[in-house]
Design a protein around this motif. Structure first.
Motif, PDB file in Angstrom:
ATOM      1  N   MET A  93      -3.402   2.650  -1.810  1.00 55.83           N
ATOM      2  CA  MET A  93      -3.898   2.920  -3.160  1.00 55.83           C
ATOM      3  C   MET A  93      -3.440   4.312  -3.590  1.00 55.83           C
ATOM      4  O   MET A  93      -3.209   5.188  -2.743  1.00 55.83           O
ATOM      5  CB  MET A  93      -5.422   2.814  -3.215  1.00 55.83           C
ATOM      6  N   GLY A  94      -3.325   4.490  -4.882  1.00 56.28           N
ATOM      7  CA  GLY A  94      -2.826   5.782  -5.327  1.00 56.28           C
ATOM      8  C   GLY A  94      -3.121   6.077  -6.780  1.00 56.28           C
ATOM      9  O   GLY A  94      -3.750   5.281  -7.480  1.00 56.28           O
ATOM     10  N   TRP A  95      -2.653   7.252  -7.199  1.00 55.27           N
ATOM     11  CA  TRP A  95      -2.828   7.717  -8.558  1.00 55.27           C
ATOM     12  C   TRP A  95      -1.484   8.122  -9.149  1.00 55.27           C
ATOM     13  O   TRP A  95      -0.656   8.736  -8.459  1.00 55.27           O
ATOM     14  CB  TRP A  95      -3.780   8.910  -8.595  1.00 55.27           C
ATOM     15  N   PHE A  96      -1.313   7.792 -10.400  1.00 54.44           N
ATOM     16  CA  PHE A  96      -0.168   8.192 -11.191  1.00 54.44           C
ATOM     17  C   PHE A  96      -0.671   8.843 -12.468  1.00 54.44           C
ATOM     18  O   PHE A  96      -1.853   8.728 -12.800  1.00 54.44           O
ATOM     19  CB  PHE A  96       0.691   6.963 -11.538  1.00 54.44           C
TER      20      PHE A  96
ATOM     21  N   LYS B 133       6.380  11.893 -21.779  1.00 54.61           N
ATOM     22  CA  LYS B 133       7.007  11.916 -20.454  1.00 54.61           C
ATOM     23  C   LYS B 133       6.840  10.576 -19.753  1.00 54.61           C
ATOM     24  O   LYS B 133       5.998   9.761 -20.124  1.00 54.61           O
ATOM     25  CB  LYS B 133       6.388  13.039 -19.607  1.00 54.61           C
ATOM     26  N   GLU B 134       7.645  10.384 -18.722  1.00 53.84           N
ATOM     27  CA  GLU B 134       7.530   9.166 -17.940  1.00 53.84           C
ATOM     28  C   GLU B 134       6.328   9.266 -16.994  1.00 53.84           C
ATOM     29  O   GLU B 134       5.897  10.359 -16.616  1.00 53.84           O
ATOM     30  CB  GLU B 134       8.803   8.935 -17.128  1.00 53.84           C
ATOM     31  N   ARG B 135       5.828   8.114 -16.608  1.00 50.02           N
ATOM     32  CA  ARG B 135       4.754   8.071 -15.622  1.00 50.02           C
ATOM     33  C   ARG B 135       5.272   8.619 -14.295  1.00 50.02           C
ATOM     34  O   ARG B 135       6.388   8.314 -13.884  1.00 50.02           O
ATOM     35  CB  ARG B 135       4.272   6.636 -15.440  1.00 50.02           C
ATOM     36  N   GLU B 136       4.456   9.437 -13.628  1.00 54.05           N
ATOM     37  CA  GLU B 136       4.870  10.022 -12.362  1.00 54.05           C
ATOM     38  C   GLU B 136       3.820   9.806 -11.283  1.00 54.05           C
ATOM     39  O   GLU B 136       2.618   9.722 -11.560  1.00 54.05           O
ATOM     40  CB  GLU B 136       5.137  11.521 -12.521  1.00 54.05           C
ATOM     41  N   PHE B 137       4.299   9.752 -10.057  1.00 59.17           N
ATOM     42  CA  PHE B 137       3.440   9.630  -8.889  1.00 59.17           C
ATOM     43  C   PHE B 137       2.657  10.919  -8.691  1.00 59.17           C
ATOM     44  O   PHE B 137       3.192  12.017  -8.826  1.00 59.17           O
ATOM     45  CB  PHE B 137       4.300   9.329  -7.660  1.00 59.17           C
ATOM     46  N   VAL B 138       1.369  10.791  -8.336  1.00 64.76           N
ATOM     47  CA  VAL B 138       0.534  11.953  -8.055  1.00 64.76           C
ATOM     48  C   VAL B 138       0.106  11.985  -6.591  1.00 64.76           C
ATOM     49  O   VAL B 138       0.327  12.974  -5.894  1.00 64.76           O
ATOM     50  CB  VAL B 138      -0.715  11.973  -8.958  1.00 64.76           C
ATOM     51  N   ALA B 139      -0.521  10.905  -6.118  1.00 67.06           N
ATOM     52  CA  ALA B 139      -1.045  10.888  -4.753  1.00 67.06           C
ATOM     53  C   ALA B 139      -1.240   9.451  -4.303  1.00 67.06           C
ATOM     54  O   ALA B 139      -1.431   8.556  -5.126  1.00 67.06           O
ATOM     55  CB  ALA B 139      -2.369  11.643  -4.677  1.00 67.06           C
TER      56      ALA B 139
ATOM     57  N   THR C 216      -1.889  10.395   3.853  1.00 61.11           N
ATOM     58  CA  THR C 216      -1.941  10.730   2.438  1.00 61.11           C
ATOM     59  C   THR C 216      -0.635  11.370   2.002  1.00 61.11           C
ATOM     60  O   THR C 216       0.060  11.997   2.820  1.00 61.11           O
ATOM     61  CB  THR C 216      -3.105  11.683   2.115  1.00 61.11           C
ATOM     62  N   TYR C 217      -0.306  11.205   0.729  1.00 63.12           N
ATOM     63  CA  TYR C 217       0.940  11.714   0.168  1.00 63.12           C
ATOM     64  C   TYR C 217       0.636  12.312  -1.191  1.00 63.12           C
ATOM     65  O   TYR C 217      -0.183  11.786  -1.938  1.00 63.12           O
ATOM     66  CB  TYR C 217       1.958  10.569   0.020  1.00 63.12           C
TER      67      TYR C 217
ATOM     68  N   PHE D 136       0.132  -3.677  -1.386  1.00 58.82           N
ATOM     69  CA  PHE D 136       0.168  -3.818   0.069  1.00 58.82           C
ATOM     70  C   PHE D 136       1.207  -2.877   0.676  1.00 58.82           C
ATOM     71  O   PHE D 136       1.038  -2.365   1.784  1.00 58.82           O
ATOM     72  CB  PHE D 136       0.476  -5.264   0.445  1.00 58.82           C
ATOM     73  N   SER D 137       2.290  -2.648  -0.051  1.00 63.17           N
ATOM     74  CA  SER D 137       3.379  -1.797   0.432  1.00 63.17           C
ATOM     75  C   SER D 137       3.232  -0.371  -0.092  1.00 63.17           C
ATOM     76  O   SER D 137       3.234  -0.152  -1.307  1.00 63.17           O
ATOM     77  CB  SER D 137       4.727  -2.364  -0.020  1.00 63.17           C
ATOM     78  N   MET D 138       3.114   0.606   0.814  1.00 67.78           N
ATOM     79  CA  MET D 138       3.051   2.001   0.395  1.00 67.78           C
ATOM     80  C   MET D 138       4.341   2.399  -0.328  1.00 67.78           C
ATOM     81  O   MET D 138       4.305   3.139  -1.321  1.00 67.78           O
ATOM     82  CB  MET D 138       2.823   2.902   1.605  1.00 67.78           C
ATOM     83  N   ALA D 139       5.471   1.915   0.142  1.00 65.60           N
ATOM     84  CA  ALA D 139       6.749   2.269  -0.475  1.00 65.60           C
ATOM     85  C   ALA D 139       6.810   1.780  -1.929  1.00 65.60           C
ATOM     86  O   ALA D 139       7.237   2.513  -2.820  1.00 65.60           O
ATOM     87  CB  ALA D 139       7.901   1.685   0.331  1.00 65.60           C
ATOM     88  N   GLU D 140       6.392   0.561  -2.141  1.00 68.07           N
ATOM     89  CA  GLU D 140       6.419   0.032  -3.508  1.00 68.07           C
ATOM     90  C   GLU D 140       5.404   0.755  -4.376  1.00 68.07           C
ATOM     91  O   GLU D 140       5.670   1.038  -5.559  1.00 68.07           O
ATOM     92  CB  GLU D 140       6.151  -1.470  -3.500  1.00 68.07           C
ATOM     93  N   LEU D 141       4.249   1.049  -3.819  1.00 68.93           N
ATOM     94  CA  LEU D 141       3.251   1.778  -4.582  1.00 68.93           C
ATOM     95  C   LEU D 141       3.796   3.124  -5.036  1.00 68.93           C
ATOM     96  O   LEU D 141       3.732   3.465  -6.225  1.00 68.93           O
ATOM     97  CB  LEU D 141       1.995   1.976  -3.747  1.00 68.93           C
ATOM     98  N   ARG D 142       4.347   3.903  -4.121  1.00 64.86           N
ATOM     99  CA  ARG D 142       4.839   5.237  -4.451  1.00 64.86           C
ATOM    100  C   ARG D 142       6.023   5.181  -5.416  1.00 64.86           C
ATOM    101  O   ARG D 142       6.263   6.151  -6.145  1.00 64.86           O
ATOM    102  CB  ARG D 142       5.229   5.978  -3.169  1.00 64.86           C
ATOM    103  N   ALA D 143       6.727   4.070  -5.407  1.00 56.01           N
ATOM    104  CA  ALA D 143       7.844   3.895  -6.343  1.00 56.01           C
ATOM    105  C   ALA D 143       7.381   3.478  -7.732  1.00 56.01           C
ATOM    106  O   ALA D 143       8.203   3.294  -8.634  1.00 56.01           O
ATOM    107  CB  ALA D 143       8.829   2.862  -5.799  1.00 56.01           C
ATOM    108  N   GLY D 144       6.089   3.333  -7.884  1.00 49.46           N
ATOM    109  CA  GLY D 144       5.563   2.938  -9.187  1.00 49.46           C
ATOM    110  C   GLY D 144       5.599   1.449  -9.437  1.00 49.46           C
ATOM    111  O   GLY D 144       5.483   1.012 -10.585  1.00 49.46           O
TER     112      GLY D 144
END
Length: 123
Positions: free
Chosen positions: A34-37, A43-49, A58-59, A100-108
């Motif tokens: 799970m994460g926050w953008f 501006k474009e949507r960006e990854f936060v955490a 955590t990232y 389910f995928s952290m990689a896909e989540l962080r990629a938006g």
């Protein structure tokens, strides 16, 4: 109906703090990253955490490291973002997401998204 609903946004002065919360319903998210953008005007949507399903990893994007903390409570199906030392450049609509995928989540590319909550940092 599967939903993620954010809360806790608002107006805060520079240097202040806010806690955003995201509650999931319709399914359990305990096996998902799970994460926050955020998306600022123009501006474009960006990854936060982001946080892994166990909570052990955590990232953070560089601009919020040391100021923001992400946490989750799988029993409550929630993920929080504690924001300290807020700056005007943190002003944005903040979105919760899950995948389910952290990689896909962080990629938006998360499968699930909330509607967003506005955070405004201004004197």
């Amino acid at each position: 109906q599967v939903q993620l609903v954010e809360s806790g946004g608002g107006l805060v002065q520079p240097g202040g703090s806010l806690r955003l919360s995201c509650a999931g319903s319709g399914r359990t998210f305990m096996a998902d990253a799970m994460g926050w953008f955020r998306q600022a005007p123009g501006k474009e949507r960006e990854f936060v955490a982001a946080i892994s399903w166990t909570g052990s990893n955590t990232y953070y994007t560089d601009s919020v490291k040391g100021r923001f903390t992400i946490s989750r409570d799988n029993a409550k199906n929630t993920v929080d973002l504690h924001m300290n030392s807020l700056k005007p450049e943190d002003t944005a609509v903040y979105y919760c997401a899950a995948d389910f995928s952290m990689a896909e989540l962080r990629a938006g590319e998360g499968d699930y998204w909330g509607q967003g909550t506005q955070v405004t940092v201004s004197a």
